[in-house]
Design a protein around this motif. Structure first.
Motif, PDB file in Angstrom:
ATOM      1  N   LEU A 103      72.088  38.901  30.157  1.00 29.49           N
ATOM      2  CA  LEU A 103      71.572  38.261  31.361  1.00 29.49           C
ATOM      3  C   LEU A 103      70.056  38.351  31.347  1.00 29.49           C
ATOM      4  N   GLY A 104      69.398  37.282  31.735  1.00 29.68           N
ATOM      5  CA  GLY A 104      67.937  37.259  31.721  1.00 29.68           C
ATOM      6  C   GLY A 104      67.334  37.620  33.057  1.00 29.68           C
ATOM      7  N   HIS A 105      66.062  37.403  33.141  1.00 31.58           N
ATOM      8  CA  HIS A 105      65.274  37.605  34.356  1.00 31.58           C
ATOM      9  C   HIS A 105      65.721  36.571  35.386  1.00 31.58           C
ATOM     10  N   GLU A 106      65.776  36.950  36.640  1.00 31.56           N
ATOM     11  CA  GLU A 106      66.311  36.039  37.659  1.00 31.56           C
ATOM     12  C   GLU A 106      65.441  34.814  37.907  1.00 31.56           C
ATOM     13  N   GLN A 107      64.195  34.841  37.487  1.00 32.74           N
ATOM     14  CA  GLN A 107      63.343  33.666  37.677  1.00 32.74           C
ATOM     15  C   GLN A 107      63.071  32.924  36.374  1.00 32.74           C
ATOM     16  N   GLN A 108      62.873  33.677  35.275  1.00 31.53           N
ATOM     17  CA  GLN A 108      62.550  33.032  34.004  1.00 31.53           C
ATOM     18  C   GLN A 108      63.730  32.930  33.040  1.00 31.53           C
ATOM     19  N   GLY A 109      64.836  33.588  33.323  1.00 27.84           N
ATOM     20  CA  GLY A 109      65.990  33.540  32.438  1.00 27.84           C
ATOM     21  C   GLY A 109      65.812  34.435  31.223  1.00 27.84           C
ATOM     22  N   ILE A 110      66.556  34.142  30.168  1.00 29.02           N
ATOM     23  CA  ILE A 110      66.469  34.895  28.919  1.00 29.02           C
ATOM     24  C   ILE A 110      65.214  34.428  28.186  1.00 29.02           C
ATOM     25  N   PRO A 111      64.367  35.366  27.755  1.00 32.74           N
ATOM     26  CA  PRO A 111      63.128  34.964  27.069  1.00 32.74           C
ATOM     27  C   PRO A 111      63.404  34.141  25.812  1.00 32.74           C
ATOM     28  N   PRO A 112      62.538  33.180  25.514  1.00 32.58           N
ATOM     29  CA  PRO A 112      62.735  32.321  24.345  1.00 32.58           C
ATOM     30  C   PRO A 112      62.946  33.096  23.046  1.00 32.58           C
ATOM     31  N   GLU A 113      62.242  34.224  22.873  1.00 28.31           N
ATOM     32  CA  GLU A 113      62.376  34.994  21.631  1.00 28.31           C
ATOM     33  C   GLU A 113      63.741  35.665  21.510  1.00 28.31           C
ATOM     34  N   ALA A 114      64.489  35.772  22.599  1.00 27.34           N
ATOM     35  CA  ALA A 114      65.828  36.362  22.559  1.00 27.34           C
ATOM     36  C   ALA A 114      66.905  35.305  22.331  1.00 27.34           C
ATOM     37  N   LEU A 115      66.603  34.041  22.594  1.00 28.14           N
ATOM     38  CA  LEU A 115      67.616  32.986  22.468  1.00 28.14           C
ATOM     39  C   LEU A 115      68.164  32.870  21.044  1.00 28.14           C
ATOM     40  N   ASP A 116      67.312  33.118  20.038  1.00 28.25           N
ATOM     41  CA  ASP A 116      67.768  33.037  18.643  1.00 28.25           C
ATOM     42  C   ASP A 116      68.743  34.144  18.279  1.00 28.25           C
ATOM     43  N   LEU A 117      68.832  35.186  19.100  1.00 25.32           N
ATOM     44  CA  LEU A 117      69.754  36.298  18.837  1.00 25.32           C
ATOM     45  C   LEU A 117      71.138  36.052  19.439  1.00 25.32           C
ATOM     46  N   LEU A 118      71.286  34.974  20.210  1.00 23.29           N
ATOM     47  CA  LEU A 118      72.556  34.670  20.862  1.00 23.29           C
ATOM     48  C   LEU A 118      73.468  33.876  19.935  1.00 23.29           C
ATOM     49  N   ASP A 119      74.756  34.156  20.023  1.00 23.78           N
ATOM     50  CA  ASP A 119      75.743  33.349  19.299  1.00 23.78           C
ATOM     51  C   ASP A 119      76.117  32.113  20.091  1.00 23.78           C
ATOM     52  N   THR A 120      76.109  32.252  21.407  1.00 27.70           N
ATOM     53  CA  THR A 120      76.457  31.134  22.278  1.00 27.70           C
ATOM     54  C   THR A 120      75.877  31.384  23.661  1.00 27.70           C
ATOM     55  N   CYS A 121      75.804  30.318  24.439  1.00 27.51           N
ATOM     56  CA  CYS A 121      75.391  30.413  25.838  1.00 27.51           C
ATOM     57  C   CYS A 121      76.529  29.893  26.708  1.00 27.51           C
ATOM     58  N   VAL A 122      76.639  30.485  27.874  1.00 28.03           N
ATOM     59  CA  VAL A 122      77.610  30.026  28.855  1.00 28.03           C
ATOM     60  C   VAL A 122      76.847  29.645  30.115  1.00 28.03           C
ATOM     61  N   GLU A 123      77.271  28.548  30.716  1.00 29.97           N
ATOM     62  CA  GLU A 123      76.653  28.057  31.943  1.00 29.97           C
ATOM     63  C   GLU A 123      77.690  28.072  33.052  1.00 29.97           C
ATOM     64  N   ILE A 124      77.263  28.505  34.222  1.00 29.35           N
ATOM     65  CA  ILE A 124      78.148  28.524  35.376  1.00 29.35           C
ATOM     66  C   ILE A 124      77.870  27.266  36.195  1.00 29.35           C
ATOM     67  N   PRO A 125      78.822  26.340  36.243  1.00 28.45           N
ATOM     68  CA  PRO A 125      78.590  25.084  36.966  1.00 28.45           C
ATOM     69  C   PRO A 125      78.295  25.317  38.444  1.00 28.45           C
ATOM     70  N   MET A 126      77.380  24.532  38.970  1.00 23.52           N
ATOM     71  CA  MET A 126      77.008  24.622  40.385  1.00 23.52           C
ATOM     72  C   MET A 126      76.831  23.207  40.927  1.00 23.52           C
ATOM     73  N   ILE A 127      77.223  23.008  42.181  1.00 22.33           N
ATOM     74  CA  ILE A 127      77.017  21.693  42.797  1.00 22.33           C
ATOM     75  C   ILE A 127      76.004  21.744  43.935  1.00 22.33           C
ATOM     76  N   GLY A 128      75.547  22.938  44.276  1.00 21.15           N
ATOM     77  CA  GLY A 128      74.571  23.096  45.352  1.00 21.15           C
ATOM     78  C   GLY A 128      73.162  22.780  44.886  1.00 21.15           C
TER      79      GLY A 128
END
Length: 177
Positions: free
Chosen positions: A130-155
């Motif tokens: 989980l990343g920072h609540e305002q900036q998310g996961i830092p770009p330099e950490a994204l390459d260490l991920l195998d996958t990303c999951v998004e939680i759908p929102m309609i608000g």
């Protein structure tokens, strides 16, 4: 609805009944599922996420910021120790988990993200980042991920807070949703 009922249609379980069906003490490290809010912003969210870790049998990995131990103690209303791993270097810790062969799933808004409903349960040791609540996961950490999951929102909000997003993803990874 027909017929007379002499009591409530739904009966809640008593504390004694719940205690009989739950673990009598905190789990030790199972080295299977980790919640890793590595760039936390709000202490209250860490305490809430710690309770979810207990509920699903996950470990919590947090950075060694001076305010984190107190935030976890305040949020742990269970008053039992939680399996907590500490890191001073989030990127280094993630790299070590990757080298150990753990699956690394980021909760992040990304073009390549899969929907939460499509996220399979963790069948192998998995880290949920989980990343920072305002900036998310830092770009330099994204390459260490195998996958990303998004939680759908309609608000109108851009994202959920760390405790809510982490709890939803943990329950899914634990195979409880």
């Amino acid at each position: 609805m027909s017929g007379d009922r002499s009591g409530p249609a739904i009966r809640t379980r008593t504390r004694t009944e719940l205690r009989r069906t739950r673990r009598p003490r905190a789990h030790s490290c199972w080295d299977h599922l980790y919640a890793a809010p590595l760039w936390p912003l709000h202490g209250a969210n860490l305490g809430t996420l710690a309770r979810t870790c207990d509920a699903v049998g996950a470990c919590l990995t947090v950075p060694r910021h001076p305010w984190v131990p107190e935030a976890l103690a305040r949020g742990n209303t269970l008053r039992k120790p939680l399996c907590t791993h500490w890191t001073g270097d989030p990127l280094g810790w993630l790299q070590k988990q990757r080298e150990r062969g753990l699956r690394i799933v980021g909760v992040e808004l990304a073009d390549e993200a899969i929907r939460l409903a499509d996220l399979p349960a963790a069948r192998e040791p998995t880290v949920m980042v989980l990343g920072h609540e305002q900036q998310g996961i830092p770009p330099e950490a994204l390459d260490l991920l195998d996958t990303c999951v998004e939680i759908p929102m309609i608000g109108t909000g851009a994202s959920l807070n760390v405790a809510v997003a982490g709890s939803l993803a943990l329950y899914r990874l634990a195979g409880l949703l």
